[in-house]
Design an enzyme around this catalytic site. Structure first.
Site, PDB file in Angstrom:
ATOM      1  N   CYS A  85       0.816  -1.229   0.000  1.00 13.03           N
ATOM      2  CA  CYS A  85       0.000   0.000   0.000  1.00 13.03           C
ATOM      3  C   CYS A  85       0.845   1.273   0.000  1.00 13.03           C
ATOM      4  O   CYS A  85       0.350   2.350  -0.329  1.00 13.03           O
ATOM      5  CB  CYS A  85      -0.968  -0.009   1.170  1.00 13.03           C
ATOM      6  N   HIS A 144      -3.520   7.083   1.531  1.00  9.65           N
ATOM      7  CA  HIS A 144      -3.894   5.738   1.118  1.00  9.65           C
ATOM      8  C   HIS A 144      -5.323   5.469   1.588  1.00  9.65           C
ATOM      9  O   HIS A 144      -5.751   5.947   2.638  1.00  9.65           O
ATOM     10  CB  HIS A 144      -2.926   4.717   1.718  1.00  9.65           C
ATOM     11  N   ASN A 191      -9.982  -0.524  -1.212  1.00 11.21           N
ATOM     12  CA  ASN A 191      -8.531  -0.358  -1.169  1.00 11.21           C
ATOM     13  C   ASN A 191      -7.942  -0.945  -2.460  1.00 11.21           C
ATOM     14  O   ASN A 191      -8.067  -2.142  -2.712  1.00 11.21           O
ATOM     15  CB  ASN A 191      -7.990  -1.108   0.060  1.00 11.21           C
TER      16      ASN A 191
HETATM   17  N1  ACO Z   1     -18.502  -8.749   7.908  1.00 10.91           N
HETATM   18  C1  ACO Z   1     -19.058  -8.976   9.117  1.00 10.91           C
HETATM   19  N2  ACO Z   1     -18.352  -9.148  10.233  1.00 10.91           N
HETATM   20  C2  ACO Z   1     -17.018  -9.107  10.128  1.00 10.91           C
HETATM   21  C3  ACO Z   1     -16.361  -8.886   8.914  1.00 10.91           C
HETATM   22  C4  ACO Z   1     -17.152  -8.714   7.769  1.00 10.91           C
HETATM   23  N3  ACO Z   1     -16.631  -8.479   6.562  1.00 10.91           N
HETATM   24  N4  ACO Z   1     -15.023  -8.888   9.125  1.00 10.91           N
HETATM   25  C5  ACO Z   1     -14.837  -9.110  10.431  1.00 10.91           C
HETATM   26  N5  ACO Z   1     -16.054  -9.245  11.046  1.00 10.91           N
HETATM   27  C6  ACO Z   1     -16.331  -9.476  12.463  1.00 10.91           C
HETATM   28  C7  ACO Z   1     -15.170 -10.123  13.202  1.00 10.91           C
HETATM   29  O1  ACO Z   1     -15.181 -11.529  13.024  1.00 10.91           O
HETATM   30  C8  ACO Z   1     -15.447  -9.707  14.618  1.00 10.91           C
HETATM   31  O2  ACO Z   1     -16.446 -10.551  15.137  1.00 10.91           O
HETATM   32  P1  ACO Z   1     -16.435 -10.960  16.716  1.00 10.91           P
HETATM   33  O3  ACO Z   1     -16.578  -9.668  17.462  1.00 10.91           O
HETATM   34  O4  ACO Z   1     -17.611 -11.859  16.816  1.00 10.91           O
HETATM   35  O5  ACO Z   1     -15.111 -11.621  16.934  1.00 10.91           O
HETATM   36  C9  ACO Z   1     -16.051  -8.316  14.480  1.00 10.91           C
HETATM   37  O6  ACO Z   1     -16.503  -8.222  13.110  1.00 10.91           O
HETATM   38  C10 ACO Z   1     -15.069  -7.199  14.745  1.00 10.91           C
HETATM   39  O7  ACO Z   1     -13.871  -7.479  14.020  1.00 10.91           O
HETATM   40  P2  ACO Z   1     -12.641  -6.503  14.045  1.00 10.91           P
HETATM   41  O8  ACO Z   1     -11.572  -7.093  13.197  1.00 10.91           O
HETATM   42  O9  ACO Z   1     -12.315  -6.197  15.465  1.00 10.91           O
HETATM   43  O10 ACO Z   1     -13.289  -5.217  13.340  1.00 10.91           O
HETATM   44  P3  ACO Z   1     -12.673  -3.799  13.113  1.00 10.91           P
HETATM   45  O11 ACO Z   1     -13.608  -2.786  13.615  1.00 10.91           O
HETATM   46  O12 ACO Z   1     -11.250  -3.729  13.574  1.00 10.91           O
HETATM   47  O13 ACO Z   1     -12.682  -3.672  11.520  1.00 10.91           O
HETATM   48  C11 ACO Z   1     -11.192  -3.803   9.645  1.00 10.91           C
HETATM   49  C12 ACO Z   1     -11.936  -4.576  10.739  1.00 10.91           C
HETATM   50  C13 ACO Z   1     -12.218  -3.150   8.744  1.00 10.91           C
HETATM   51  C14 ACO Z   1     -10.365  -4.800   8.865  1.00 10.91           C
HETATM   52  C15 ACO Z   1     -10.290  -2.722  10.292  1.00 10.91           C
HETATM   53  O14 ACO Z   1      -9.576  -3.281  11.360  1.00 10.91           O
HETATM   54  C16 ACO Z   1      -9.311  -2.126   9.301  1.00 10.91           C
HETATM   55  O15 ACO Z   1      -9.687  -1.520   8.317  1.00 10.91           O
HETATM   56  N6  ACO Z   1      -8.007  -2.219   9.598  1.00 10.91           N
HETATM   57  C17 ACO Z   1      -6.982  -1.625   8.733  1.00 10.91           C
HETATM   58  C18 ACO Z   1      -6.809  -2.367   7.457  1.00 10.91           C
HETATM   59  C19 ACO Z   1      -5.638  -1.790   6.693  1.00 10.91           C
HETATM   60  O16 ACO Z   1      -5.316  -0.632   6.799  1.00 10.91           O
HETATM   61  N7  ACO Z   1      -4.930  -2.611   5.962  1.00 10.91           N
HETATM   62  C20 ACO Z   1      -3.675  -2.105   5.394  1.00 10.91           C
HETATM   63  C21 ACO Z   1      -3.697  -1.907   4.008  1.00 10.91           C
HETATM   64  S1  ACO Z   1      -3.619  -3.336   3.091  1.00 10.91           S
HETATM   65  C22 ACO Z   1      -1.996  -3.509   2.429  1.00 10.91           C
HETATM   66  O17 ACO Z   1      -1.034  -2.920   2.769  1.00 10.91           O
HETATM   67  C23 ACO Z   1      -1.897  -4.603   1.448  1.00 10.91           C
END
Ligand code: ACO
Length: 362
Positions: free
Chosen positions: A120, A289, A319
């Protein structure tokens, strides 16, 4: 012969172009093949739609199309390009990278083509590379491409694709739904796209061009976002056991990445400004990003930047990794947010961990 820094040419952006594939996928379509909802995806990430390629369309295909658009926008003759830099984390092949494939698709003659893979942060690293190539006199007209086809990393089988596109009626068998849902936190975030810019050595002393950059890498944070399998750490690099266990799919600790992004992106943006004797007040546009709208909103708040100084388009595209910065800049410029002479910062953080910010006067 040595050159003083003041007499070195700067890398001036001459043109920008993008390529977005035609298949628009909204959140409800993804909910057909995994346990997710439109509401969850919107609330947690801000994403509403993303675009997917047809099977067989590769990163180099998208990259070449974006490059053609950037060349047309720049008004240069493609033959003037004397260096290609290409950022992608989803190259067409294990090797070679996409740089020479783009050169071949554009029908360009022999020239150096460099592939960089900082995920990214790839396009930000690309901007610094372009700056160095032009300032040093190694190149005078550089094509910088960012392209990614994330659908190639999606671990879903043919029956899931048919249901996703509504060509077959669901529901999918429970074991397939369960398998797809294992990757829901990743799959919903990504889309396919490409973006490109053409840079030329700019000798006029008018302050335009790439001004400077601050980049970082930290391998200690590898584990929060990486692909465990499909690499030389394994022998063979990929096998059926890896595919069956999902080890060829990225592993991501979303919360950790989130926390690092909201602190490091503002910090490095301010650092590059300070290094160039500028402040946030001087900034006309911040292109960040697009990994999560909540990350960017938090970063904007941390920098106390007004809404008209930030552009986000993750809602539409998700993304798109290496394509994100040029795609976001292109749209911002279309909306009149980056007129000639404006000061733009390109800031990104991603797997590696790699992060940084590049300052440019357009
Ligand atoms: N749909 C429904 N529920 C989901 C989904 C989904 N798509 N994905 C995860 N959940 C659930 C999880 O299983 C969890 O359930 P639980 O509470 O029963 O265990 C709950 O939702 C909360 O999950 P979290 O992972 O804690 O959710 P969060 O609010 O952190 O959001 C997300 C997740 C969107 C991935 C966020 O953490 C994020 O965007 N992080 C940054 C991602 C990023 O910047 N990546 C870098 C770039 S990529 C690169 O460099 C290649």
């Amino acid at each position: 012969m040595s050159q003083s820094r003041a007499s070195m040419p700067r890398a001036l952006m001459m043109g920008c172009g993008t390529e977005v594939p035609s298949i628009r996928v909204d959140n409800s379509m993804l909910a057909r093949i995994m346990d997710t909802t439109d509401e969850w995806i919107r609330e947690r990430s801000g994403i509403e739609t993303r675009y997917y390629v047809e099977p067989g369309v590769s990163s180099a295909d998208l990259g070449a199309a974006a490059a053609r658009a950037a060349i047309a926008d720049s008004g240069i003759d493609a033959e003037e390009i004397d260096y290609i830099v290409c950022a992608t984390m989803t190259p067409d092949h294990y090797f070679p990278g996409a740089g020479t494939l783009i050169q071949e698709r554009l029908g360009l003659g022999k020239l150096p083509a460099l592939d960089i893979r900082q995920q990214c942060a790839g396009y930000a690293y690309g901007l610094q590379t372009v700056d160095a190539l032009i300032r040093s006199g190694i190149a005078r007209t550089v094509l910088l491409v960012g392209c990614d086809v994330h659908t190639s990393l999606m671990p879903v089988g043919p029956e899931s694709w048919e249901v996703l596109y509504g060509r077959e009626e669901g529901p999918l068998p429970p074991e397939i739904l369960e398998w797809n849902s294992r990757f829901r936190h990743l799959v919903v975030l990504f889309g396919d796209a490409a973006g490109a810019m053409v840079f030329r050595a700019h000798d006029a002393d008018d302050g335009r061009g790439i001004l400077g950059s601050v980049l970082y890498g930290d391998g200690n944070r590898k584990e929060i976002l990486y692909v465990p399998g499909a690499g030389s750490a394994r022998r063979p690099w990929v096998d059926e056991a890896q595919l069956a266990s999902g080890e060829s799919v990225p592993v991501m600790d979303g919360r950790q990445v989130f926390k690092l992004a909201v602190t490091r992106m503002p910090r490095v943006t301010m650092e590059v400004l300070e290094k160039n004797g500028l402040t946030l007040e001087d900034l006309d546009l911040l292109v960040m990003h697009q990994a999560n709208l909540r990350i960017n909103e938090a970063a904007q708040r941390a920098m106390k930047l007004a809404d008209d100084k930030v552009h986000n388009n993750i809602q539409k595209y998700g993304n798109t990794t290496s394509a994100t910065l040029p795609l976001c800049f292109y749209e911002a410029r279309e909306e009149g947010k980056a007129p000639e002479g404006s000061l733009v910062a390109f800031t990104a953080l991603g797997a590696g961990l790699h992060w940084g910010s590049v300052l440019m006067r357009v």
